[in-house]
Motif scaffolding. Structure first.
Motif, short mmCIF file in Angstrom:
data_model
loop_
_atom_site.label_atom_id
_atom_site.label_comp_id
_atom_site.label_asym_id
_atom_site.label_seq_id
_atom_site.Cartn_x
_atom_site.Cartn_y
_atom_site.Cartn_z
N GLY A 109 4.95 -18.25 -5.22
CA GLY A 109 3.75 -17.88 -5.56
C GLY A 109 3.29 -16.44 -5.01
O GLY A 109 2.29 -16.06 -5.43
N GLU A 110 4.23 -15.79 -4.31
CA GLU A 110 4.14 -14.25 -4.12
C GLU A 110 4.53 -13.53 -5.11
O GLU A 110 5.42 -13.82 -5.64
CB GLU A 110 4.79 -13.91 -2.62
N THR A 111 3.79 -12.48 -5.08
CA THR A 111 4.16 -11.33 -6.07
C THR A 111 4.42 -10.01 -5.61
O THR A 111 3.94 -9.72 -4.39
CB THR A 111 2.95 -11.08 -7.09
N LEU A 112 5.27 -9.38 -6.24
CA LEU A 112 5.38 -8.03 -5.82
C LEU A 112 4.16 -7.10 -5.88
O LEU A 112 3.94 -6.34 -4.85
CB LEU A 112 6.34 -7.05 -6.88
N THR A 113 3.44 -7.26 -6.68
CA THR A 113 2.23 -6.71 -6.70
C THR A 113 1.44 -7.03 -5.35
O THR A 113 0.75 -6.21 -4.56
CB THR A 113 1.25 -7.14 -7.88
N GLY A 114 1.37 -8.30 -4.95
CA GLY A 114 0.59 -8.82 -3.81
C GLY A 114 1.35 -8.21 -2.55
O GLY A 114 0.78 -7.73 -1.58
N VAL A 115 2.67 -8.23 -2.37
CA VAL A 115 3.39 -7.86 -1.27
C VAL A 115 3.11 -6.26 -1.21
O VAL A 115 2.80 -5.68 -0.11
CB VAL A 115 4.65 -8.05 -1.50
N LEU A 116 2.98 -5.19 -2.27
CA LEU A 116 3.00 -3.80 -2.25
C LEU A 116 1.44 -3.77 -1.72
O LEU A 116 1.24 -2.65 -0.95
CB LEU A 116 3.07 -3.49 -3.47
N ALA A 117 0.50 -4.46 -2.23
CA ALA A 117 -0.72 -4.18 -1.93
C ALA A 117 -1.15 -4.49 -0.23
O ALA A 117 -1.58 -3.85 0.36
CB ALA A 117 -1.80 -5.22 -2.63
N ASP A 118 -0.40 -5.61 0.22
CA ASP A 118 -0.55 -5.98 1.65
C ASP A 118 0.16 -4.75 2.46
O ASP A 118 -0.35 -4.19 3.45
CB ASP A 118 0.26 -7.18 1.95
N TYR A 119 1.38 -4.16 1.95
CA TYR A 119 1.93 -3.09 2.43
C TYR A 119 0.96 -1.93 2.57
O TYR A 119 0.97 -1.13 3.58
CB TYR A 119 3.45 -2.52 1.95
N ALA A 120 0.40 -1.51 1.41
CA ALA A 120 -0.70 -0.41 1.43
C ALA A 120 -1.59 -0.42 2.50
O ALA A 120 -2.22 0.48 3.02
CB ALA A 120 -1.24 -0.15 -0.01
N GLU A 121 -2.29 -1.79 2.64
CA GLU A 121 -3.27 -1.81 3.49
C GLU A 121 -2.87 -1.59 4.89
O GLU A 121 -3.47 -1.03 5.47
CB GLU A 121 -3.91 -3.34 3.33
N VAL A 122 -1.82 -2.00 5.23
CA VAL A 122 -1.30 -2.05 6.59
C VAL A 122 -1.03 -0.54 6.95
O VAL A 122 -1.17 -0.28 7.82
CB VAL A 122 0.17 -2.88 6.89
N ALA A 123 -0.43 0.04 5.86
CA ALA A 123 -0.21 1.68 5.89
C ALA A 123 -1.47 2.31 6.12
O ALA A 123 -1.41 3.29 7.03
CB ALA A 123 0.56 2.04 4.83
#
Length: 188
Positions: A109-123
């Protein structure tokens, strides 16, 4: 069906304020550079490729991004709240360690788009803290962990340098994994 993901490099510092200079600008630049190298390894990949192990280790690109995201999120919370932001690593059970290992994998259920979006928000939140934190010398006692020096304290500055180091280390891992996915490299 997996879709190919294009990396968005604009998702870091919000410069809608006065220019940041000096040490804080240096920290932001170092963070941005290492984040770029890590994210760049995921360019043009599908979700399936981002979750694929290509070496003897358990690491995959999506999992590395997830792990660095969790590490950065937790250490930034440590700057604000001290050791209560982290678990007592000396009391973690096998089940706790197994859940932590999920940080290094792309789960169903996890996507690369979702993982990158979460990383961008944390950054984005980290960058905001670098700009607004009143005192980079403010220190907190380290959490209980086998790798923490007894009685040790880290300043916000040291934590931010640790985040840069952690990101750089995992960007190197990611580069090896990416090269194994088809020869693409971050540099060279």
């Amino acid at each position: 069906m997996s879709e190919t993901v294009t990396v968005d490099e604009s998702a870091t510092h919000d410069a809608a304020r006065e220019p940041v200079t000096g040490e804080r600008a240096d920290l932001l630049e170092a963070l941005a550079k290492q984040r770029h190298f890590l994210r760049f390894t995921t360019r043009d990949l599908t979700d399936e490729q981002a979750g694929r192990r290509t070496t003897a280790s358990q690491l995959c690109l999506g999992g590395l991004i997830k792990h660095v995201t969790a590490v950065e999120r937790t250490w930034v919370q440590f700057i604000l709240d001290g050791p209560s932001a982290m678990p007592d690593f000396t009391k973690m059970t096998e089940a706790d360690w197994a859940r932590r290992a999920d940080e290094f994998r792309m789960l169903p259920g996890e996507t690369l788009t979702g993982v990158l979006a979460d990383y961008a928000e944390v950054a984005r939140r980290t960058d905001e803290l670098v700009v607004t934190l009143p005192d980079l010398d403010a220190a907190q006692p380290l959490p209980k962990a086998p790798w923490s020096e007894p009685g040790g304290r880290w300043s916000a500055r040291r934590v931010l340098l640790h985040i840069v180091t952690e990101t750089a280390q995992h960007a190197g891992h990611a580069d090896i994994i990416r090269e194994s996915l088809g020869g693409a490299k971050s540099m060279g």
